[in-house]
Write a protein that holds these residues in place. Sequence first.
Motif, PDB file in Angstrom:
ATOM      1  N   GLU A   1       0.834  -1.212   0.000  1.00 58.35           N
ATOM      2  CA  GLU A   1       0.000   0.000   0.000  1.00 58.35           C
ATOM      3  C   GLU A   1       0.864   1.257   0.000  1.00 58.35           C
ATOM      4  OE1 GLU A   1      -0.287   2.256   2.527  1.00 58.35           O
ATOM      5  OE2 GLU A   1       0.534   1.245   4.291  1.00 58.35           O
TER       6      GLU A   1
ATOM      7  N   TRP B   1       1.874   1.352  -3.883  1.00 53.25           N
ATOM      8  CA  TRP B   1       0.803   1.362  -4.888  1.00 53.25           C
ATOM      9  C   TRP B   1      -0.515   1.958  -4.421  1.00 53.25           C
ATOM     10  CZ3 TRP B   1       4.196  -2.996  -5.189  1.00 53.25           C
ATOM     11  CH2 TRP B   1       4.854  -3.123  -6.418  1.00 53.25           C
ATOM     12  N   GLY B   2      -0.712   2.193  -3.143  1.00 51.35           N
ATOM     13  CA  GLY B   2      -2.001   2.697  -2.687  1.00 51.35           C
ATOM     14  C   GLY B   2      -3.009   1.559  -2.551  1.00 51.35           C
ATOM     15  N   ASP B   3      -4.040   1.583  -3.388  1.00 51.94           N
ATOM     16  CA  ASP B   3      -5.033   0.507  -3.393  1.00 51.94           C
ATOM     17  C   ASP B   3      -4.401  -0.759  -3.963  1.00 51.94           C
ATOM     18  OD1 ASP B   3      -6.650   2.626  -2.694  1.00 51.94           O
ATOM     19  OD2 ASP B   3      -7.787   2.657  -4.563  1.00 51.94           O
TER      20      ASP B   3
ATOM     21  N   ARG C   1      -8.725  -4.328  -6.699  1.00 52.04           N
ATOM     22  CA  ARG C   1      -7.958  -3.605  -5.704  1.00 52.04           C
ATOM     23  C   ARG C   1      -8.846  -3.170  -4.536  1.00 52.04           C
ATOM     24  NH1 ARG C   1      -5.246   1.109  -9.023  1.00 52.04           N
ATOM     25  NH2 ARG C   1      -4.012   1.422  -7.130  1.00 52.04           N
TER      26      ARG C   1
ATOM     27  N   LYS D   1      -6.927   1.764  -0.145  1.00 52.65           N
ATOM     28  CA  LYS D   1      -5.766   1.861   0.732  1.00 52.65           C
ATOM     29  C   LYS D   1      -6.166   1.951   2.200  1.00 52.65           C
ATOM     30  CE  LYS D   1      -1.956   5.080   1.805  1.00 52.65           C
ATOM     31  NZ  LYS D   1      -0.685   4.413   1.540  1.00 52.65           N
TER      32      LYS D   1
ATOM     33  N   LYS E   1       1.598  12.011 -10.627  1.00 48.64           N
ATOM     34  CA  LYS E   1       1.395  10.573 -10.728  1.00 48.64           C
ATOM     35  C   LYS E   1       2.425   9.738  -9.954  1.00 48.64           C
ATOM     36  CE  LYS E   1       4.015   9.892 -15.046  1.00 48.64           C
ATOM     37  NZ  LYS E   1       3.951   9.344 -16.420  1.00 48.64           N
TER      38      LYS E   1
ATOM     39  N   LEU F   1       2.534   7.387  -6.502  1.00 44.88           N
ATOM     40  CA  LEU F   1       2.109   5.996  -6.528  1.00 44.88           C
ATOM     41  C   LEU F   1       2.743   5.326  -7.730  1.00 44.88           C
ATOM     42  CD1 LEU F   1      -1.723   6.227  -5.711  1.00 44.88           C
ATOM     43  CD2 LEU F   1       0.112   5.471  -4.175  1.00 44.88           C
TER      44      LEU F   1
ATOM     45  N   PRO G   1       2.862   2.684 -10.817  1.00 47.81           N
ATOM     46  CA  PRO G   1       1.834   2.084 -11.667  1.00 47.81           C
ATOM     47  C   PRO G   1       1.683   0.585 -11.368  1.00 47.81           C
ATOM     48  CG  PRO G   1       3.856   2.389 -12.920  1.00 47.81           C
ATOM     49  CD  PRO G   1       4.072   3.045 -11.582  1.00 47.81           C
TER      50      PRO G   1
ATOM     51  N   GLN H   1      -5.766   0.879 -12.992  1.00 47.78           N
ATOM     52  CA  GLN H   1      -4.460   1.536 -12.988  1.00 47.78           C
ATOM     53  C   GLN H   1      -4.498   2.807 -12.146  1.00 47.78           C
ATOM     54  OE1 GLN H   1      -1.351   1.544 -12.734  1.00 47.78           O
ATOM     55  NE2 GLN H   1      -0.907   0.712 -14.788  1.00 47.78           N
ATOM     56  N   ASN H   2      -3.347   3.166 -11.568  1.00 52.38           N
ATOM     57  CA  ASN H   2      -3.246   4.408 -10.806  1.00 52.38           C
ATOM     58  C   ASN H   2      -3.309   5.618 -11.734  1.00 52.38           C
ATOM     59  OD1 ASN H   2      -3.124   3.751  -8.038  1.00 52.38           O
ATOM     60  ND2 ASN H   2      -1.043   2.987  -8.263  1.00 52.38           N
TER      61      ASN H   2
ATOM     62  N   TRP I   1      -0.977   6.941 -15.140  1.00 48.51           N
ATOM     63  CA  TRP I   1      -0.177   5.889 -15.744  1.00 48.51           C
ATOM     64  C   TRP I   1      -0.942   5.162 -16.854  1.00 48.51           C
ATOM     65  CZ3 TRP I   1       4.767   6.097 -14.692  1.00 48.51           C
ATOM     66  CH2 TRP I   1       5.188   6.641 -13.464  1.00 48.51           C
TER      67      TRP I   1
END
Length: 546
Positions: free
Chosen positions: A148, A151-153, A171, A174, A523, A526, A528, A542-543, A546
Motif C-alpha cells: 500500500e 501502490w495505494g489501493d 484492488r 488503501k 502521478k 504511486l 503504476p 491503474q493508478n 499511468w
Amino acid sequence: MKKNIIHKISFLLLLAAATQGCKKLDLAPENKFTDANYWITADKAGVILNTAYQQISNSGYFFTNEAMSDNAYNGRGDNNGVASLAAGTYDASLGRLKSEWGDHYRGIKTCNIFLENVDKVPGMDATLKARMKAEARFIRAWHYFMLETWWGDVPLIDKDLTIDESKTIARTPKAQVVDFILKELDAATADLPVNTALAAADRGRVTKGAAVGLKARVLLYQNRWADVVTECEKLMNGTAYGTYALFNSYEGLFLPQNEYNSEVMFDLEYLPPSVGTRYYTDFRDMAPLSVNGRLNAIAPTQELVDSYLMLNGKKITDPTSGYNENNPYVGRDPRLTYTVVYNGYQWKKADNTIKTIYTKPGSDPDPTHPDEYSPGSIASPTGYYTRKYYDPTSTPADFGSGLNLILIRYADVLLMYAEAKVELGQMDASVWNQTVRAVRSRAGFTDAAALNFPATSQDDLRQTVRNERRVEFGMEGLRIFDIRRWKIAEVVLNGWAHGAKFGPAGVDNGYIRANQRTFDPAKAYLWPIPRDERAVDPNLTQNPGW
C-alpha cells in the motif's frame, strides 16, 4: 533465528512452488504441500513459516533502494530498477514493479497457507501455535504495508486463492488495507514474546517490540501523529513490550560481532558463506575498488554528504559554522565517516591496517588510481563510496557477508516520536533530550550547541528532525519513503544529483553533475500497477496518470 530459520532450510518442496508458481496473483497451491498429510508435526509447520521469513525482503532491495532517493545514485546499469525510478524514466512495464509486486504476494501466499493449515497439526503446543500464527500475521502485515505504500489501493487477500479467483480479484482501497494491517499487528502483538524472552536459537524472530515498532511506522506514514506517540511510548516507557536502548556505538551497530544488540528490533537474517548459502555480495559494488570492490553501482551523493552537520550543530551553509569547502570532511557529524567514504578516507581493513582512499583526480600516488573519479569508468560516479554495512569478516574475493540487515531499530522509534511531537506542537526540551539529543550523543556529538534544545519555530524543528532522520539512517534505504510521505520528492528528485567537487569549475560550482532526475507529483507518488498483472487480471485498475 539463524539456526532455526536459516540453517535448517529443508523446505525445497514449498520453495519450488513459491518461486515457480508465484509470478502473478494466480498462486495456486500444490497438493503435495497443502494436503492434510503434510501438516502432521510442528516442525513441518515451522518449515513453511521459515519460508515466510525468507520472503520478507532481500539484500538487493535493501541496498539499492537508497538510490531511488536523493541520497545515492545507481550509476551502472539499472539495479532493481532504481536508476529508472529515481530519474523518472519508467512506466508500468518496469521489471522492478513486477518483481516487487510478485515478491510481496508470494510472501502473502505463504502466510495464508500457514495460517489456514497450522491448526491441522495434531497435539501442537497451544502457546507455540499462537506465537507462530502471530509471526505469520506480522509478516503478512509487513507485505501489505509495503504494497500500500508503493501502490495505494492493492488487492487484500487473506486466504489462499484458486487460480480462477486470482484472475478476477480487484484492488482494495488503501484505507481498508491500512486498517487491516493495524488490526493484524494488534492481534500479533498479543501473542508474541518480548525480545528478552527469546531463546538464543530464536533470536531474529518477530517480537512484541517489532510489531509495535512496525505499527508506529505504518501510522507515521499516515500522518497519524497522536497514534504514533502512543505506540512509541509503549517502547520508550517500561518493558511490557520489550527492552530496547540505543547501542553505545554508531559504528559498532553495523558490525557482525554486535548482531542482536539492544537497538535491533527487526532484521533480515543471513549466514556467513562458511556456514550456508544464505549470504549476500552486494557490498562489492559499493566499496572502494582499492579494497577489492568490483565496480561501483551505488554511490552516495553530495546532497547526502552536505546534510551532515558540523560538530557544533550548525549546517555547513551557516557562515558561522566553521565549514571549509576546501577541507570539507573535517569537524563534521561522526556519522558521515561511518557511512560515506570520501577523498582521503582512512579505511580500516579486516586486519585493522589502514588504507587511504583517494577519490580526487590526480591525488593517488598509486599510478593505477582505482578509486579516483573518472567519467565513464567503473569508479564511483560521485567520488564517494559506502562504508556502512562493511563486514570485516566477509569473504575477501566478493564481500560475501552474513551480516544481518536491520529493518527496524530503536533509533527510529525515538525519531518517529520526535517527529510526531513536532507535528503536534509538543516538542520541548524534555522530548528533545529523550530523542534527538540521545541520538546525537550516541553519534559522538559533545558540543552543547549541538545537544541542547533549540527554541526555534515549529517549521525549523520539523526540518531539524527530518534532517536527523536523513543522517541517522543514511544508506539504510529509508530516505525514499520519507521524501514520499513528506511530499518533497518533486523538490529533491527534480534536477541534478551531484557528486564531489571534482567537476568543471564553471558548472554547479564544480560539483559533479551525476544524474539528472525528474519527478512528476501528479502521478509518481504511486507506482503504476505492473502491466503484466493487469494483463492477467482485467479487474486491476491503474493508478492515475499511468
